[in-house]
Design a protein around this motif. Structure first.
Motif, mmCIF file in Angstrom:
data_model
loop_
_atom_site.group_PDB
_atom_site.id
_atom_site.type_symbol
_atom_site.label_atom_id
_atom_site.label_comp_id
_atom_site.label_asym_id
_atom_site.label_seq_id
_atom_site.Cartn_x
_atom_site.Cartn_y
_atom_site.Cartn_z
ATOM 1 N N HIS A 1 -24.612 -0.581 75.645
ATOM 2 C CA HIS A 1 -23.166 -0.401 75.824
ATOM 3 C C HIS A 1 -22.670 0.683 74.873
ATOM 4 O O HIS A 1 -23.043 0.683 73.696
ATOM 5 C CB HIS A 1 -22.416 -1.699 75.516
ATOM 6 N N LEU A 2 -21.842 1.568 75.398
ATOM 7 C CA LEU A 2 -21.245 2.602 74.553
ATOM 8 C C LEU A 2 -19.732 2.522 74.680
ATOM 9 O O LEU A 2 -19.198 2.368 75.787
ATOM 10 C CB LEU A 2 -21.709 3.990 74.980
ATOM 11 N N THR A 3 -19.034 2.604 73.565
ATOM 12 C CA THR A 3 -17.570 2.620 73.584
ATOM 13 C C THR A 3 -17.106 3.765 72.688
ATOM 14 O O THR A 3 -17.634 3.946 71.589
ATOM 15 C CB THR A 3 -16.988 1.291 73.048
ATOM 16 N N VAL A 4 -16.144 4.531 73.189
ATOM 17 C CA VAL A 4 -15.574 5.620 72.392
ATOM 18 C C VAL A 4 -14.238 5.133 71.828
ATOM 19 O O VAL A 4 -13.458 4.483 72.540
ATOM 20 C CB VAL A 4 -15.356 6.898 73.240
ATOM 21 N N TYR A 5 -14.000 5.417 70.546
ATOM 22 C CA TYR A 5 -12.741 5.030 69.890
ATOM 23 C C TYR A 5 -12.099 6.254 69.251
ATOM 24 O O TYR A 5 -12.783 7.199 68.859
ATOM 25 C CB TYR A 5 -13.001 4.015 68.773
ATOM 26 N N ASP A 6 -10.778 6.176 69.133
ATOM 27 C CA ASP A 6 -10.024 7.151 68.348
ATOM 28 C C ASP A 6 -9.774 6.534 66.976
ATOM 29 O O ASP A 6 -9.142 5.478 66.869
ATOM 30 C CB ASP A 6 -8.692 7.464 69.050
ATOM 31 N N HIS A 7 -10.295 7.175 65.938
ATOM 32 C CA HIS A 7 -10.071 6.676 64.584
ATOM 33 C C HIS A 7 -8.613 6.911 64.178
ATOM 34 O O HIS A 7 -8.068 7.996 64.365
ATOM 35 C CB HIS A 7 -10.998 7.404 63.608
ATOM 36 N N ASP A 8 -7.986 5.855 63.638
ATOM 37 C CA ASP A 8 -6.626 5.972 63.112
ATOM 38 C C ASP A 8 -6.620 5.447 61.684
ATOM 39 O O ASP A 8 -7.263 4.441 61.396
ATOM 40 C CB ASP A 8 -5.640 5.165 63.966
ATOM 41 N N THR A 9 -5.903 6.126 60.820
ATOM 42 C CA THR A 9 -5.901 5.732 59.409
ATOM 43 C C THR A 9 -4.989 4.538 59.158
ATOM 44 O O THR A 9 -5.334 3.648 58.391
ATOM 45 C CB THR A 9 -5.450 6.932 58.544
ATOM 46 N N PHE A 10 -3.837 4.498 59.821
ATOM 47 C CA PHE A 10 -2.847 3.478 59.480
ATOM 48 C C PHE A 10 -2.666 2.418 60.560
ATOM 49 O O PHE A 10 -1.776 1.581 60.476
ATOM 50 C CB PHE A 10 -1.503 4.135 59.153
ATOM 51 N N SER A 11 -3.482 2.465 61.603
ATOM 52 C CA SER A 11 -3.382 1.425 62.633
ATOM 53 C C SER A 11 -4.764 1.163 63.208
ATOM 54 O O SER A 11 -5.729 1.822 62.846
ATOM 55 C CB SER A 11 -2.420 1.868 63.738
ATOM 56 N N MET A 12 -4.846 0.199 64.108
ATOM 57 C CA MET A 12 -6.119 -0.130 64.754
ATOM 58 C C MET A 12 -6.605 1.072 65.563
ATOM 59 O O MET A 12 -5.816 1.761 66.197
ATOM 60 C CB MET A 12 -5.914 -1.309 65.718
ATOM 61 N N SER B 1 -7.437 13.575 69.636
ATOM 62 C CA SER B 1 -7.989 12.284 69.207
ATOM 63 C C SER B 1 -9.003 12.558 68.110
ATOM 64 O O SER B 1 -9.427 13.698 67.908
ATOM 65 C CB SER B 1 -8.702 11.586 70.374
ATOM 66 N N ASP B 2 -9.400 11.490 67.407
ATOM 67 C CA ASP B 2 -10.435 11.586 66.365
ATOM 68 C C ASP B 2 -11.596 10.701 66.801
ATOM 69 O O ASP B 2 -11.751 9.576 66.312
ATOM 70 C CB ASP B 2 -9.885 11.115 65.011
ATOM 71 N N PRO B 3 -12.415 11.181 67.745
ATOM 72 C CA PRO B 3 -13.352 10.266 68.407
ATOM 73 C C PRO B 3 -14.629 9.949 67.622
ATOM 74 O O PRO B 3 -15.129 10.770 66.856
ATOM 75 C CB PRO B 3 -13.708 11.014 69.702
ATOM 76 N N TYR B 4 -15.112 8.733 67.843
ATOM 77 C CA TYR B 4 -16.457 8.322 67.435
ATOM 78 C C TYR B 4 -16.988 7.356 68.493
ATOM 79 O O TYR B 4 -16.223 6.814 69.292
ATOM 80 C CB TYR B 4 -16.460 7.694 66.032
ATOM 81 N N VAL B 5 -18.312 7.171 68.513
ATOM 82 C CA VAL B 5 -18.961 6.339 69.529
ATOM 83 C C VAL B 5 -19.637 5.144 68.871
ATOM 84 O O VAL B 5 -20.327 5.295 67.864
ATOM 85 C CB VAL B 5 -20.015 7.158 70.315
ATOM 86 N N VAL B 6 -19.404 3.965 69.440
ATOM 87 C CA VAL B 6 -20.108 2.750 69.012
ATOM 88 C C VAL B 6 -21.134 2.405 70.092
ATOM 89 O O VAL B 6 -20.805 2.340 71.272
ATOM 90 C CB VAL B 6 -19.125 1.579 68.814
#
Ligand SMILES: [Ca+2]
Length: 187
Positions: free
Chosen positions: A90-101, A48-53
């Protein structure tokens, strides 16, 4: 009858400017060090390519994206202004995607009340490393292990390990720090 016309006169002097009133309610700044993620969920083929919001009220901040790593080390400081200690972070972790959400990789909340309460105690003179409060993992919180509020190097800190919810796996390690703000209401 000779009644005078009533005019609805607004007195601008009586209305507080938003800047002043938000400063009046401000307790100080919460600096969240987002240290690392451990065994985060896989959302691409193998990684995954994670980042935290991080969100508090209407504030929203995020870390940088770390590419192809489910054990990312961000060591990034995100600073939020705190007006209400009852409001959780609140913390949410996301997987960064270049061509999709971007895909979600779990979320968690942090109750900052124990940390804020510890800041109100006079602690000067205590030995370095003294534990002020311990918070145990429970059903009502997202702690993966016991969390300690410590007196360290002349300040109050809290080390936190969160177990992410709404996801198959993953933990998030944080540290809370406090910054007093001159002109703020304070604690
Ligand atoms: Ca991705």
């Amino acid at each position: 009858m000779d009644s005078p016309t009533r005019l609805d006169i607004r007195h601008p002097d009586h209305s507080e400017s938003p800047t002043k009133s938000s400063m009046d309610n401000l307790l100080g700044l919460l600096r969240i060090r987002v240290k690392r993620g451990v065994n985060l969920a896989v959302r691409d083929v193998r990684s995954s390519d994670p980042y935290v919001v991080v969100r508090l009220g209407r504030q929203r901040l995020k870390t940088r994206v770390i590419r192809k790593d489910i054990n990312p080390e961000w060591n990034e400081d995100l600073t939020l202004s705190v007006s209400d200690p009852n409001e959780p972070v609140h913390l949410t972790v996301y997987d960064h995607d270049t061509f999709s959400m971007d895909d979600k990789m779990g979320d968690a909340e942090v109750d900052i009340k124990p940390f804020i309460n510890a800041l109100k105690i006079p602690l000067d003179g205590l030995p370095n490393g003294t534990i002020i409060t311990k918070i145990l993992p429970a059903r009502a919180n997202c702690l993966a292990e016991e969390s300690s509020v410590l007196w360290k190097d002349g300040k109050v800190i809290q080390d936190i390990c969160l177990r992410l919810k709404n996801v198959e796996c993953g933990e998030l390690e944080l540290q809370l720090n406090w910054i007093e703000l001159p002109g703020a209401k304070g604690l």
